[in-house]
Design a protein around this motif. Structure first.
Motif, PDB file in Angstrom:
ATOM      1  N   UNK A 138       0.825  -1.211   0.000  1.00 49.28           N
ATOM      2  CA  UNK A 138       0.000   0.000   0.000  1.00 49.28           C
ATOM      3  C   UNK A 138       0.857   1.259   0.000  1.00 49.28           C
ATOM      4  N   UNK A 139       1.929   1.228   0.780  1.00 47.26           N
ATOM      5  CA  UNK A 139       2.825   2.385   0.846  1.00 47.26           C
ATOM      6  C   UNK A 139       3.496   2.629  -0.502  1.00 47.26           C
ATOM      7  N   UNK A 140       3.875   1.549  -1.181  1.00 40.48           N
ATOM      8  CA  UNK A 140       4.516   1.703  -2.494  1.00 40.48           C
ATOM      9  C   UNK A 140       3.544   2.259  -3.521  1.00 40.48           C
ATOM     10  N   UNK A 141       2.342   1.720  -3.546  1.00 42.71           N
ATOM     11  CA  UNK A 141       1.352   2.181  -4.522  1.00 42.71           C
ATOM     12  C   UNK A 141       0.917   3.615  -4.247  1.00 42.71           C
ATOM     13  N   UNK A 142       0.996   4.031  -2.980  1.00 43.21           N
ATOM     14  CA  UNK A 142       0.612   5.408  -2.630  1.00 43.21           C
ATOM     15  C   UNK A 142       1.518   6.433  -3.296  1.00 43.21           C
ATOM     16  N   UNK A 143       2.736   6.026  -3.612  1.00 52.24           N
ATOM     17  CA  UNK A 143       3.661   6.953  -4.280  1.00 52.24           C
ATOM     18  C   UNK A 143       3.161   7.337  -5.669  1.00 52.24           C
ATOM     19  N   UNK A 144       2.306   6.520  -6.254  1.00 53.32           N
ATOM     20  CA  UNK A 144       1.804   6.776  -7.596  1.00 53.32           C
ATOM     21  C   UNK A 144       0.830   7.954  -7.647  1.00 53.32           C
TER      22      UNK A 144
END
Length: 289
Positions: A138-144
């Motif tokens: 979730x944290x990685x995808x939030x960067x998008x």
């Protein structure tokens, strides 16, 4: 007695700077307020530097050396701390990333976090055995979120990727094919440019490692990748050198249109792999993943 956490000077050079700053201040009989007043900063800044919550600039190290009678010791530690690799740099980099007006990325091993599907991100992160896989994804995808901001807040993003990134079988054939479809869609964003550096490009600067350059209002910074931890680069000369290298890599990349054609061709390869898996034998010379 201070309630602030004790810093372990063996943890990193940044921690050693924080430790030495506090030790020298206390040796002079100064409180954080005293030091802040004498070198024209704030107590909050001094506290943050002594607890490694923030990183000081070179001017602070110079001023602190003069007032604390530490000769050039704090400046020397600060100089080397800015060049060390460590996991703590990434969190600081991600904070800067949110404020970037432009992002230049070179990837040689995997699809960048900005362009990963959930399934691809899940497979990548799972390989590292995180304690909370779902939270990490979730944290990685939030960067998008950076890519989908409304104008003019969305930054310009240039992403260069080695051709090998398209072929690394992350998560299996179906995950990879869906990832390449997503990659093509992301390349249609008005401020996103995706280019592939083909195998035929030969030797280039990118073979020395992955890196990112962030354009910020206060000046460009860069981040270089490494095992365990990377390095956040503030030095203008180093950032400029990476900028030149980025341009040299991009000069060897395919155009946007040619890159899209190669991505489509690679998708066809994964379709062939699916068929090949159902066959008992492969023709001699056929690529096996």
């Amino acid at each position: 007695m201070s309630n602030e956490p004790q810093i372990d000077p063996y943890k990193s050079l940044s921690a050693f700077f924080a430790y030495e700053l506090r030790r020298a201040r206390e040796a002079e009989g100064l409180s954080q307020n005293d030091l802040a007043a004498e070198i024209h900063t704030t107590r909050a800044c001094v506290c943050a530097y002594e607890t490694c919550a923030r990183r000081p600039d070179r001017e602070f190290a110079q001023d602190a050396d003069k007032r604390l009678n530490t000769e050039d010791r704090l400046q020397i530690i600060h100089h080397h701390a800015r060049k060390e690799h460590g996991s703590q740099w990434l969190m600081e980099f991600l904070e800067h990333e949110k404020e970037a007006t432009s992002v230049k990325i070179y990837q040689s091993k995997a699809i960048h976090a900005f362009l990963q599907t959930e399934a691809y991100a899940m497979a990548m992160i799972a390989a590292g055995h995180p304690k909370d896989l779902n939270a990490a994804v979730a944290a990685r995808l939030a960067r998008q979120e950076l890519l989908t901001r409304e104008e003019p807040q969305a930054p310009y993003v240039w992403i260069l990727m080695d051709q090998s990134v398209l072929l690394h079988m992350v998560g299996g054939v179906e995950v990879m094919r869906a990832q390449l479809v997503h990659l093509l869609k992301a390349g249609e964003f008005p401020k996103v440019t995706v280019q592939i550096v083909p195998f035929s490009a030969g030797a280039h600067w990118g073979m020395n490692g992955e890196f990112t350059i962030l354009g910020l209002d206060e000046g460009d910074i860069a981040y270089t990748e490494a095992q365990i931890g990377g390095r956040l680069i503030y030095d203008p000369a180093e950032v400029q050198e990476l900028g030149v290298r980025y341009d040299q890599i991009r000069a060897k990349a395919l155009s946007e249109d040619a890159s899209r054609k190669l991505i489509n061709k690679t998708m066809g390869f994964f379709d062939e792999v699916c068929v090949a898996k159902e066959q008992p034998q492969r023709r001699r010379g056929e690529l096996v993943c």
